[in-house]
Scaffold this motif. Structure first.
Motif, PDB file in Angstrom:
ATOM      1  N   LEU A 187       0.841  -1.208   0.000  1.00 41.51           N
ATOM      2  CA  LEU A 187       0.000   0.000   0.000  1.00 41.51           C
ATOM      3  C   LEU A 187       0.869   1.247   0.000  1.00 41.51           C
ATOM      4  O   LEU A 187       0.602   2.208  -0.717  1.00 41.51           O
ATOM      5  CB  LEU A 187      -0.928  -0.013   1.224  1.00 41.51           C
ATOM      6  CG  LEU A 187      -2.068  -1.025   1.165  1.00 41.51           C
ATOM      7  CD1 LEU A 187      -2.777  -1.126   2.509  1.00 41.51           C
ATOM      8  CD2 LEU A 187      -3.085  -0.650   0.077  1.00 41.51           C
ATOM      9  N   GLU A 188       1.940   1.216   0.808  1.00 40.67           N
ATOM     10  CA  GLU A 188       2.827   2.382   0.855  1.00 40.67           C
ATOM     11  C   GLU A 188       3.527   2.602  -0.482  1.00 40.67           C
ATOM     12  O   GLU A 188       3.852   3.730  -0.839  1.00 40.67           O
ATOM     13  CB  GLU A 188       3.819   2.246   2.008  1.00 40.67           C
ATOM     14  CG  GLU A 188       3.254   2.866   3.279  1.00 40.67           C
ATOM     15  CD  GLU A 188       3.705   2.181   4.553  1.00 40.67           C
ATOM     16  OE1 GLU A 188       4.806   1.592   4.549  1.00 40.67           O
ATOM     17  OE2 GLU A 188       2.931   2.220   5.546  1.00 40.67           O
ATOM     18  N   GLU A 189       3.735   1.519  -1.228  1.00 38.21           N
ATOM     19  CA  GLU A 189       4.353   1.644  -2.558  1.00 38.21           C
ATOM     20  C   GLU A 189       3.351   2.101  -3.619  1.00 38.21           C
ATOM     21  O   GLU A 189       3.683   2.206  -4.793  1.00 38.21           O
ATOM     22  CB  GLU A 189       4.937   0.290  -2.983  1.00 38.21           C
ATOM     23  CG  GLU A 189       6.172  -0.104  -2.183  1.00 38.21           C
ATOM     24  CD  GLU A 189       6.562  -1.576  -2.371  1.00 38.21           C
ATOM     25  OE1 GLU A 189       7.603  -1.969  -1.821  1.00 38.21           O
ATOM     26  OE2 GLU A 189       5.808  -2.329  -3.040  1.00 38.21           O
ATOM     27  N   GLY A 190       2.110   2.298  -3.214  1.00 33.64           N
ATOM     28  CA  GLY A 190       1.082   2.761  -4.153  1.00 33.64           C
ATOM     29  C   GLY A 190       0.424   1.645  -4.941  1.00 33.64           C
ATOM     30  O   GLY A 190      -0.296   1.897  -5.898  1.00 33.64           O
ATOM     31  N   LYS A 191       0.659   0.392  -4.532  1.00 35.56           N
ATOM     32  CA  LYS A 191      -0.001  -0.720  -5.216  1.00 35.56           C
ATOM     33  C   LYS A 191      -1.388  -0.948  -4.605  1.00 35.56           C
ATOM     34  O   LYS A 191      -1.601  -0.684  -3.426  1.00 35.56           O
ATOM     35  CB  LYS A 191       0.819  -2.000  -5.071  1.00 35.56           C
ATOM     36  CG  LYS A 191       2.195  -1.925  -5.725  1.00 35.56           C
ATOM     37  CD  LYS A 191       2.905  -3.261  -5.647  1.00 35.56           C
ATOM     38  CE  LYS A 191       4.230  -3.235  -6.378  1.00 35.56           C
ATOM     39  NZ  LYS A 191       5.366  -2.851  -5.521  1.00 35.56           N
ATOM     40  N   LEU A 192      -2.288  -1.460  -5.426  1.00 38.74           N
ATOM     41  CA  LEU A 192      -3.596  -1.850  -4.915  1.00 38.74           C
ATOM     42  C   LEU A 192      -3.452  -3.245  -4.323  1.00 38.74           C
ATOM     43  O   LEU A 192      -2.780  -4.100  -4.905  1.00 38.74           O
ATOM     44  CB  LEU A 192      -4.614  -1.868  -6.046  1.00 38.74           C
ATOM     45  CG  LEU A 192      -4.967  -0.467  -6.557  1.00 38.74           C
ATOM     46  CD1 LEU A 192      -4.883  -0.412  -8.056  1.00 38.74           C
ATOM     47  CD2 LEU A 192      -6.337  -0.074  -6.071  1.00 38.74           C
ATOM     48  N   VAL A 193      -4.054  -3.471  -3.176  1.00 39.51           N
ATOM     49  CA  VAL A 193      -3.979  -4.798  -2.564  1.00 39.51           C
ATOM     50  C   VAL A 193      -5.381  -5.400  -2.496  1.00 39.51           C
ATOM     51  O   VAL A 193      -6.308  -4.763  -1.991  1.00 39.51           O
ATOM     52  CB  VAL A 193      -3.363  -4.722  -1.151  1.00 39.51           C
ATOM     53  CG1 VAL A 193      -3.303  -6.108  -0.522  1.00 39.51           C
ATOM     54  CG2 VAL A 193      -1.978  -4.108  -1.199  1.00 39.51           C
ATOM     55  N   ILE A 194      -5.514  -6.607  -3.033  1.00 40.21           N
ATOM     56  CA  ILE A 194      -6.811  -7.293  -3.011  1.00 40.21           C
ATOM     57  C   ILE A 194      -6.713  -8.455  -2.025  1.00 40.21           C
ATOM     58  O   ILE A 194      -5.887  -9.349  -2.202  1.00 40.21           O
ATOM     59  CB  ILE A 194      -7.184  -7.816  -4.412  1.00 40.21           C
ATOM     60  CG1 ILE A 194      -7.145  -6.668  -5.434  1.00 40.21           C
ATOM     61  CG2 ILE A 194      -8.564  -8.475  -4.388  1.00 40.21           C
ATOM     62  CD1 ILE A 194      -7.265  -7.117  -6.878  1.00 40.21           C
ATOM     63  N   PHE A 195      -7.521  -8.411  -0.982  1.00 42.16           N
ATOM     64  CA  PHE A 195      -7.509  -9.465   0.029  1.00 42.16           C
ATOM     65  C   PHE A 195      -8.502 -10.549  -0.375  1.00 42.16           C
ATOM     66  O   PHE A 195      -9.711 -10.306  -0.446  1.00 42.16           O
ATOM     67  CB  PHE A 195      -7.876  -8.904   1.399  1.00 42.16           C
ATOM     68  CG  PHE A 195      -6.891  -7.892   1.919  1.00 42.16           C
ATOM     69  CD1 PHE A 195      -5.565  -8.247   2.135  1.00 42.16           C
ATOM     70  CD2 PHE A 195      -7.287  -6.603   2.191  1.00 42.16           C
ATOM     71  CE1 PHE A 195      -4.651  -7.317   2.617  1.00 42.16           C
ATOM     72  CE2 PHE A 195      -6.383  -5.663   2.680  1.00 42.16           C
ATOM     73  CZ  PHE A 195      -5.058  -6.029   2.887  1.00 42.16           C
ATOM     74  N   ALA A 196      -7.994 -11.744  -0.639  1.00 43.96           N
ATOM     75  CA  ALA A 196      -8.829 -12.853  -1.098  1.00 43.96           C
ATOM     76  C   ALA A 196      -9.010 -13.885   0.013  1.00 43.96           C
ATOM     77  O   ALA A 196      -8.304 -13.863   1.020  1.00 43.96           O
ATOM     78  CB  ALA A 196      -8.170 -13.509  -2.314  1.00 43.96           C
ATOM     79  N   GLY A 197      -9.967 -14.780  -0.177  1.00 44.88           N
ATOM     80  CA  GLY A 197     -10.144 -15.895   0.758  1.00 44.88           C
ATOM     81  C   GLY A 197     -10.893 -15.531   2.024  1.00 44.88           C
ATOM     82  O   GLY A 197     -10.874 -16.288   2.999  1.00 44.88           O
TER      83      GLY A 197
END
Ligand SMILES: Nc1ncnc2c1ncn2[C@@H]1O[C@H](COP(=O)(O)OP(=O)(O)O)[C@@H](O)[C@H]1O
Ligand SMILES: O=c1ccn([C@@H]2O[C@H](COP(=O)(O)OP(=O)(O)O)[C@@H](O)[C@H]2O)c(=O)[nH]1
Length: 236
Positions: A121-131
Motif C-alpha cells: 500500500l505504501e508503494e502505491g499498489k492496490l492490494v486485493i484481500f482474497a479468501g
C-alpha cells in the motif's frame, strides 16, 4: 482532494455478474476498475475485498444439505477467483495490484502477510484481500472489516447493489426509505440486513466508519472518497 489517505473497499461479488445469471461479467468488471483507477490515481491508498456470491454462496449450499463449513470453504475459494479476475482487469488498465489470500494456495496466489500488505500500500499498489477471513461461518463483509482494522483504513466503503441502507430491504419493501446516516447500535438493533452483525460490531468496536453506496452509480466511489454525501454513513 480528499481527507482519506487509506480506504478499504468492499465490492459485492454478486454485482460482478452484471446482467448475467452467474460468474463474472466483463463489462461490469471493467467499469469497476475504471472507478477504482480514478481514486488510486488521485493518490489514495486502496485495499479491496471482493465477495464470492456470484460464483458460490455458502449459506445457499448449506440449505440444500451440504455441510456448512465445506460450503463456506467453496465460497472462500470463489473470492480467490474473483480477486484474480479483478487483479487481471486492473493490470489491463495499467494499475499495479497484488492479491493476498487468507487461505494458502501458494502456486496460485501470495498468502496474506500483514506487513507485506502495508508495504504494498505504501508503494502505491492496490492490494486485493482474497479468501475472506479464512474461516467458515464468516462473510466477506466481516473479512473487509477485519482487514480494514488491520491496515488502519480510515473508512470501510461497501459498494453494493443498493444505494445505501434502508429502513427495510428495498428489494422486498418498496415503501422503505434510505438513511443518510445511522449509528452502529441502531443498525444492529434494527437488524438491517445490508451487512451481518459481526461486521457491524467489529467496525463499531474499532471506531471504523462504514459508507454503503451503489456499485452501479457512475462516479459514486470518487464522490465517497472526496467526502461527499453519498449513500449511507454508519457511525458511532
Ligand atoms: N435495510 C436494508 N437496507 C439496504 N439493503 C438491504 C437492507 N436489508 C437487506 N438489504 C439487501 O442487502 C443486499 C446487500 O447485501 P449483500 O447481499 O450482502 O450484498 P453484497 O453482495 O454486497 O455483500 C441488497 O441487495 C439489499 O437488497
Ligand atoms: O471469511 C469468510 C468469507 C466468506 N466465506 C464464504 O464465502 C461466501 C462468499 O462471500 P459473500 O457471500 O460474503 O460474498 P458477496 O455477498 O460479497 O458476494 C460466503 O457466503 C461464505 O460462504 C466464508 O465462509 N468466510
Amino acid at each position: 482532494m480528499s481527507g482519506y489517505k487509506r480506504v478499504l473497499l468492499k465490492l459485492s461479488g454478486e454485482a460482478l455478474m452484471g446482467d448475467d445469471a452467474y460468474g463474472i461479467n466483463r463489462a461490469t468488471i471493467v467499469k469497476m476498475v475504471e472507478d477504482i483507477a480514478q481514486v488510486a490515481r488521485s493518490g489514495v491508498q486502496v485495499a479491496i475485498v471482493i465477495g464470492g456470491g456470484n460464483i458460490f454462496r455458502g449459506v445457499a449450499g448449506g440449505a440444500v444439505g451440504m455441510d456448512r463449513a465445506t460450503a463456506d470453504y467453496m465460497g472462500m475459494l470463489a473470492t480467490v477467483m474473483n480477486s484474480l479476475a479483478l487483479a487481471d482487469a486492473m493490470r489491463h488498465a495499467g494499475l499495479l495490484a497484488r492479491v493476498m489470500s487468507a487461505i494458502s494456495i501458494d502456486q496460485v496466489v501470495e498468502s496474506y502477510v500483514r506487513p507485506k500488505a502495508l508495504q504494498y500500500l505504501e508503494e502505491g499498489k492496490l492490494v486485493i484481500f482474497a479468501g475472506g477471513t479464512g474461516n467458515p461461518f464468516f462473510t466477506t463483509d466481516t473479512a473487509a472489516a477485519l482487514r480494514a482494522a488491520e491496515i488502519g483504513a480510515e473508512v470501510m466503503l461497501k459498494a453494493t447493489k443498493v444505494d445505501g441502507i434502508y429502513t427495510a430491504d428495498p428489494a422486498s419493501d418498496p415503501a422503505a426509505t434510505r438513511y443518510t446516516s445511522i449509528s452502529f447500535d441502531e443498525a444492529i438493533v434494527k437488524r438491517l440486513q445490508v451487512m451481518d452483525a459481526t461486521a457491524f460490531a467489529l467496525c463499531r468496536d474499532q471506531g471504523l466508519p462504514i459508507r454503503v453506496f451503489s456499485i452501479f452509480k457512475p462516479g459514486a466511489l470518487l464522490r465517497v472518497v472526496q467526502g461527499e454525501s453519498e449513500g449511507t454513513l454508519v457511525h458511532l
